[in-house]
Design a protein around this motif. Structure first.
Motif, PDB file in Angstrom:
ATOM      1  N   UNK A 130       0.868  -1.181   0.000  1.00 27.73           N
ATOM      2  CA  UNK A 130       0.000   0.000   0.000  1.00 27.73           C
ATOM      3  C   UNK A 130       0.902   1.229   0.000  1.00 27.73           C
ATOM      4  N   UNK A 131       0.614   2.163  -0.903  1.00 29.65           N
ATOM      5  CA  UNK A 131       1.403   3.393  -1.004  1.00 29.65           C
ATOM      6  C   UNK A 131       0.621   4.553  -0.405  1.00 29.65           C
ATOM      7  N   UNK A 132       1.268   5.311   0.477  1.00 25.23           N
ATOM      8  CA  UNK A 132       0.662   6.474   1.113  1.00 25.23           C
ATOM      9  C   UNK A 132       1.339   7.717   0.541  1.00 25.23           C
ATOM     10  N   UNK A 133       0.600   8.481  -0.280  1.00 29.97           N
ATOM     11  CA  UNK A 133       1.167   9.634  -0.964  1.00 29.97           C
ATOM     12  C   UNK A 133       0.918  10.911  -0.174  1.00 29.97           C
ATOM     13  N   UNK A 134       1.966  11.694  -0.016  1.00 33.71           N
ATOM     14  CA  UNK A 134       1.834  12.930   0.761  1.00 33.71           C
ATOM     15  C   UNK A 134       0.837  13.889   0.115  1.00 33.71           C
ATOM     16  N   UNK A 135       0.699  13.816  -1.224  1.00 35.29           N
ATOM     17  CA  UNK A 135      -0.254  14.708  -1.903  1.00 35.29           C
ATOM     18  C   UNK A 135      -1.682  14.481  -1.435  1.00 35.29           C
ATOM     19  N   UNK A 136      -1.965  13.256  -0.959  1.00 31.11           N
ATOM     20  CA  UNK A 136      -3.318  12.954  -0.488  1.00 31.11           C
ATOM     21  C   UNK A 136      -3.611  13.584   0.870  1.00 31.11           C
ATOM     22  N   UNK A 137      -2.564  14.073   1.538  1.00 28.32           N
ATOM     23  CA  UNK A 137      -2.749  14.602   2.900  1.00 28.32           C
ATOM     24  C   UNK A 137      -2.443  16.086   3.010  1.00 28.32           C
ATOM     25  N   UNK A 138      -2.017  16.700   1.908  1.00 30.06           N
ATOM     26  CA  UNK A 138      -1.646  18.103   1.963  1.00 30.06           C
ATOM     27  C   UNK A 138      -2.820  18.975   2.395  1.00 30.06           C
ATOM     28  N   UNK A 139      -4.039  18.561   2.036  1.00 26.25           N
ATOM     29  CA  UNK A 139      -5.216  19.344   2.423  1.00 26.25           C
ATOM     30  C   UNK A 139      -5.547  19.253   3.890  1.00 26.25           C
ATOM     31  N   UNK A 140      -5.007  18.267   4.585  1.00 24.87           N
ATOM     32  CA  UNK A 140      -5.280  18.094   6.011  1.00 24.87           C
ATOM     33  C   UNK A 140      -4.249  18.790   6.891  1.00 24.87           C
ATOM     34  N   UNK A 141      -3.230  19.367   6.263  1.00 21.57           N
ATOM     35  CA  UNK A 141      -2.141  19.971   7.028  1.00 21.57           C
ATOM     36  C   UNK A 141      -2.564  21.322   7.584  1.00 21.57           C
ATOM     37  N   UNK A 142      -2.243  21.555   8.844  1.00 20.50           N
ATOM     38  CA  UNK A 142      -2.459  22.850   9.482  1.00 20.50           C
ATOM     39  C   UNK A 142      -1.100  23.466   9.768  1.00 20.50           C
ATOM     40  N   UNK A 143      -0.882  24.656   9.237  1.00 19.21           N
ATOM     41  CA  UNK A 143       0.415  25.314   9.361  1.00 19.21           C
ATOM     42  C   UNK A 143       0.317  26.484  10.323  1.00 19.21           C
ATOM     43  N   UNK A 144       1.146  26.464  11.363  1.00 21.41           N
ATOM     44  CA  UNK A 144       1.240  27.577  12.303  1.00 21.41           C
ATOM     45  C   UNK A 144       2.359  28.504  11.849  1.00 21.41           C
ATOM     46  N   UNK A 145       2.104  29.801  11.832  1.00 20.23           N
ATOM     47  CA  UNK A 145       3.066  30.759  11.316  1.00 20.23           C
ATOM     48  C   UNK A 145       4.367  30.773  12.107  1.00 20.23           C
ATOM     49  N   UNK A 146       4.281  30.584  13.424  1.00 18.08           N
ATOM     50  CA  UNK A 146       5.514  30.539  14.230  1.00 18.08           C
ATOM     51  C   UNK A 146       6.386  29.370  13.791  1.00 18.08           C
ATOM     52  N   UNK A 147       5.737  28.264  13.479  1.00 21.44           N
ATOM     53  CA  UNK A 147       6.487  27.090  13.045  1.00 21.44           C
ATOM     54  C   UNK A 147       7.112  27.314  11.674  1.00 21.44           C
ATOM     55  N   UNK A 148       6.455  28.105  10.834  1.00 21.98           N
ATOM     56  CA  UNK A 148       6.996  28.404   9.506  1.00 21.98           C
ATOM     57  C   UNK A 148       8.318  29.140   9.638  1.00 21.98           C
ATOM     58  N   UNK A 149       8.371  30.118  10.537  1.00 21.55           N
ATOM     59  CA  UNK A 149       9.613  30.871  10.714  1.00 21.55           C
ATOM     60  C   UNK A 149      10.710  29.980  11.297  1.00 21.55           C
ATOM     61  N   UNK A 150      10.341  29.110  12.229  1.00 19.79           N
ATOM     62  CA  UNK A 150      11.325  28.176  12.781  1.00 19.79           C
ATOM     63  C   UNK A 150      11.882  27.259  11.682  1.00 19.79           C
ATOM     64  N   UNK A 151      10.996  26.846  10.785  1.00 15.57           N
ATOM     65  CA  UNK A 151      11.420  25.996   9.672  1.00 15.57           C
ATOM     66  C   UNK A 151      12.395  26.747   8.776  1.00 15.57           C
ATOM     67  N   UNK A 152      12.129  28.009   8.539  1.00 14.45           N
ATOM     68  CA  UNK A 152      13.007  28.858   7.729  1.00 14.45           C
ATOM     69  C   UNK A 152      14.387  28.965   8.371  1.00 14.45           C
TER      70      UNK A 152
END
Length: 567
Positions: free
Chosen positions: A226-248
């Motif tokens: 069974x293959x689990x594709x990340x594209x199938x879950x991109x719509x379920x992702x919740x992004x916090x702006x503080x985490x975005x800056x930490x990722x940067x």
């Protein structure tokens, strides 16, 4: 050199991951922290050197150094126990000589290493910690290996200083590079083909029996997956702006571009915030895909050992809305998944016990990575062990191989005959061209060749680089006894004339030859010094060296590809 190798590891995430597994399995977390007392003189049963117990901490640091250097210098993690002892004895001798690498020198090397630079192009302790933490390393571990490296390099420099290059040797090598050669080629055409030779049935059978590895098939496996594709879950992702800056901040390399002056510059967050958010969301989606793979796999892991017997992989997948794919037969080197996780997938599937009966025994660990947009869960269906097929199954291939082998043997016999004929002709003072024609060779016209010509885009003679290797050994009037392979044959040649090159080119070549010869002689001196130094310290290993070979491929089942560069 050590820093360059470490930089190469940083640039290659696969090597980082492989080395992390290598360290975790081979040495263990507790062992990584056990380097503080390197001068304790403690013994861990390694043996004695000069009547003193081997310092276990120092020995382990030297062993790590050897593992590191061999893995990324030779493309494999193999090294033998005696080499560890040689290097250990070198460090012991260095301490007797007063060679000690201070912490301040280590600090300068680490702080000047671009691997650990931040966006401002200076050392960033957070990045240093992050780089090592990604590998489950500690600064102490890294610093001890670096200390061993620097110590050995200092001793090596001293031992190699006695290298002496005779002027005549450098002169001869430089002339071989710069002289201009006039060659007369004579080609032997290979008329022996698989179709032209005769092989008896018993010879074909004998070839099969004496070359079983030619036909051995590697172990192959088939799985349901069974293959689990990340594209199938991109719509379920919740992004916090503080985490975005930490990722940067944690991944500046992802947002680095070339500036107008050609220098790498990290884009300002405000300028690339949308790209950062997208990259972060994609990473979260990959994590989510892998987590779903793990959750699905977990339902087949039943501690009590009862429920898993009744579960059906395909039915469970269908009930959860997943699609099951049955693969074709595949080997460990060519799994049916994306290359980013190919090695991990093979490790997971080929570690399964073929005798396992329940799904929980035949299901592989979920496979995914931060770089791969797919995760996988596979269950083993069938195993085809490595084996040599029956003669009847491969008889046509065996016959062709036997014919090719016979054709090559007959061609080599022709080469031997030609070589002997040329030597006899030379002994009788016959011209090379006349003898070559009498022996059935095709004599060409004179060709002028230099070493530089051979490495150009359009060399004046076929197989020019191989010709150069042979012609440098010859003087005027001499011919090569070892022919050079060419298309559909082999070429002998005579040096009709040899003329010195221009003086300026010779001077440059002579300097290069001296440098190369000095390195070669220095390397030989260093190798001899290490061996003599070890034996002079009366080593008494706890285990015989020949029985204590190391091979990380066996210990950790980790492979790292290292491309060879043609200097």
């Amino acid at each position: 050199m050590f820093i360059i190798k470490f930089n190469n590891m940083v640039k290659n995430k696969w090597i980082w991951a492989a080395f992390a597994i290598l360290v975790a399995v081979a040495f263990g977390a507790s062992d990584m922290l056990a380097t503080a007392g390197r001068d304790s003189g403690s013994s861990d049963g390694y043996g004695q050197l000069n009547g003193k117990p081997v310092d276990a901490d120092l020995y382990q640091a030297v062993e790590r150094y050897e593992r590191f250097m061999n893995r990324f210098e030779n493309g494999a993690a193999e090294y033998d126990a005696k080499q560890v002892w040689r290097s250990y004895a070198t460090v012991v001798r260095a301490r007797e000589m007063g060679i000690v690498i201070p912490d301040t020198q280590l600090a300068r090397m680490i702080q000047n290493d671009p691997t650990f630079f931040g966006p401002d192009r200076t050392f960033d302790s957070r990045i240093y910690q992050l780089r090592l933490r990604e590998l489950d390393l500690t600064p102490v571990w890294y610093q001890e290996v670096l200390r061993v490296f620097l110590t050995i390099q200092q001793v090596r420099s001293l031992a190699s200083q006695g290298a002496y290059v005779p002027a005549a040797l450098a002169n001869e090598r430089a002339r071989g590079i710069t002289d201009s050669y006039t060659l007369l080629p004579a080609t032997l055409t290979n008329t022996h083909t698989a179709a032209s030779v005769t092989v008896k049935p018993e010879e074909i059978r004998s070839f099969y029996e004496t070359h079983p590895d030619f036909y051995r098939l590697p172990e192959r496996r088939r799985v349901a997956m069974v293959t689990f594709k990340s594209a199938d879950y991109i719509g379920e992702v919740t992004v916090e702006q503080d985490d975005v800056f930490d990722y940067y901040e944690s991944n500046p390399q992802l947002f680095t571009v070339k500036g107008t002056n050609g220098v790498d510059v990290v884009r300002e967050f405000e300028e690339c915030s949308a790209d950062v958010e997208k990259a972060y969301a994609e990473e979260l989606a990959r994590d989510m895909a892998y987590n779903h793979a793990g959750t699905f796999a977990d339902r087949f892991i039943d501690i009590s050992g009862t429920a898993a017997v009744t579960l059906d992989f395909g039915a469970e997948a269908a009930a959860a809305g997943y699609t099951v794919v049955t693969t074709d037969w595949f080997t460990a080197s060519a799994p049916p998944v994306k290359y980013m996780v190919a090695e991990a997938f093979s490790d997971a599937v080929f570690s399964l016990d073929p005798e396992g009966e329940t799904v929980s025994e035949r299901i592989a660990d979920p496979v995914g990575s931060a770089d791969c947009d797919e995760a996988y869960v596979a269950v083993l269906l069938e195993v085809s062990p490595t084996h040599v097929p029956a003669f009847e199954q491969v008889s046509a291939r065996v016959e062709n191989d036997a014919r090719l082998s016979q054709a090559e043997s007959e061609f080599q016999a022709d080469i031997v005959r030609i070589r002997e004929g040329l030597l006899q002709g030379a002994a009788a003072d016959k011209a090379f061209a006349d003898t070559a024609r009498e022996l059935g060779l095709t004599v060409g016209t004179n060709v002028v060749l230099t070493s530089m010509d051979a490495f150009g885009d359009h060399p004046p003679i076929e197989s020019a680089r191989s010709v150069v290797v042979e012609m440098r050994k010859l003087g005027k009037g001499e011919f090569t006894e070892s022919p050079v392979p060419v298309a559909n044959g082999a070429m002998f040649f005579q040096v009709v004339d040899r003329v010195p090159g221009d003086s300026s080119s010779f001077s440059v070549a002579e300097m290069q030859a001296k440098r190369a010869l000095n390195e070669q002689i220095g390397e030989a001196l260093w190798t001899a010094w290490q061996e003599n130094n070890l034996m002079s310290l009366n080593p008494e290993p706890a285990f015989p060296w020949e029985d204590a070979a190391y091979d990380a491929e066996e210990d950790e089942d980790v492979e790292v590809d290292d491309e060879d560069e043609d200097a």
